[in-house]
Design an enzyme around this catalytic site. Structure first.
Site, mmCIF file in Angstrom:
data_model
loop_
_atom_site.group_PDB
_atom_site.id
_atom_site.type_symbol
_atom_site.label_atom_id
_atom_site.label_comp_id
_atom_site.label_asym_id
_atom_site.label_seq_id
_atom_site.Cartn_x
_atom_site.Cartn_y
_atom_site.Cartn_z
ATOM 1 N N ARG A 66 -10.599 39.816 -34.263
ATOM 2 C CA ARG A 66 -11.105 40.756 -35.270
ATOM 3 C C ARG A 66 -12.606 40.963 -35.148
ATOM 4 O O ARG A 66 -13.119 42.001 -35.555
ATOM 5 C CB ARG A 66 -10.704 40.314 -36.680
ATOM 6 C CG ARG A 66 -9.196 40.367 -36.880
ATOM 7 C CD ARG A 66 -8.739 40.122 -38.289
ATOM 8 N NE ARG A 66 -9.206 38.865 -38.833
ATOM 9 C CZ ARG A 66 -8.958 38.462 -40.069
ATOM 10 N NH1 ARG A 66 -8.243 39.214 -40.884
ATOM 11 N NH2 ARG A 66 -9.411 37.305 -40.491
ATOM 12 N N GLU A 103 -8.735 21.845 -36.579
ATOM 13 C CA GLU A 103 -8.240 20.770 -37.432
ATOM 14 C C GLU A 103 -6.922 20.199 -36.936
ATOM 15 O O GLU A 103 -6.561 19.074 -37.248
ATOM 16 C CB GLU A 103 -8.107 21.255 -38.884
ATOM 17 C CG GLU A 103 -7.175 22.451 -39.040
ATOM 18 C CD GLU A 103 -7.228 23.038 -40.426
ATOM 19 O OE1 GLU A 103 -6.370 22.680 -41.239
ATOM 20 O OE2 GLU A 103 -8.131 23.849 -40.685
#
Length: 182
Positions: A66, A103
């Protein structure tokens, strides 16, 4: 610089919250309604281009995917070159790559080795600053290419994920500007 209240309102009104996407518990920030509105998209492009010019950028890096949508028109508006930073394996030819931790694993990004050079002042543009991993890796790539970081600009910063704090060292005094922080 922060966005004016008028600009912030225009942009926020066109960012849609999508609960539980891409997984339960995540509130996804969908910018496609903003992109579909020529007035809002034009105002966003102008604001990003102005930041790049004000910080003396000579090139703009857009982060996949994006970030490409925001960085390319800002580069055209500012009269600057656009350089894509892509996921590994998407660019032909010689590349510089950088691995970074997520993560739940790791990822890798690349840039064409010849697209950034000594003397370039590079502004990184992305849609959302979350944990800061991709932005941090892009700053490392820019410097490894011999270029200077002019700053990082994002449409939306998710302040509760502490990406700004993660980037403090990597920015080395370069500005991080979010048009909107939530």
């Amino acid at each position: 610089m922060t966005a004016t209240d008028e600009l912030r309102g225009l942009l926020l009104d066109r960012i849609r919250d999508v609960p539980d996407y891409p997984e339960p518990g995540v509130m996804f920030k969908d910018i496609t309604p903003l992109l579909a509105d020529p007035v809002a998209f034009g105002a966003l492009t102008e604001a990003l281009a102005e930041l790049c010019v004000r910080h003396g950028a000579s090139k703009i890096v857009g982060l996949e995917a994006r970030g490409f949508i925001l960085a390319a028109p800002a580069a055209v508006r500012a009269g600057l070159g656009f350089v894509p930073v892509r996921k590994a394996g998407k660019l032909p030819g010689a590349t510089l790559s950088q691995t970074y931790e997520l993560e739940y694993g790791s990822a890798e990004i690349e840039v064409h080795a010849e697209d950034l050079r000594a003397g370039d002042r590079v502004m990184v543009i992305d849609d959302v600053l979350a944990t800061g991993g991709t932005a941090e890796a892009s700053l490392d790539l820019i410097r490894r290419a011999g270029a200077e970081v002019a700053g990082v600009s994002v449409l939306l910063e998710l302040g509760f994920l502490a990406g700004r704090q993660r980037l403090e060292r990597s920015l080395a005094g370069a500005p991080l500007e979010a048009l909107i922080t939530v």
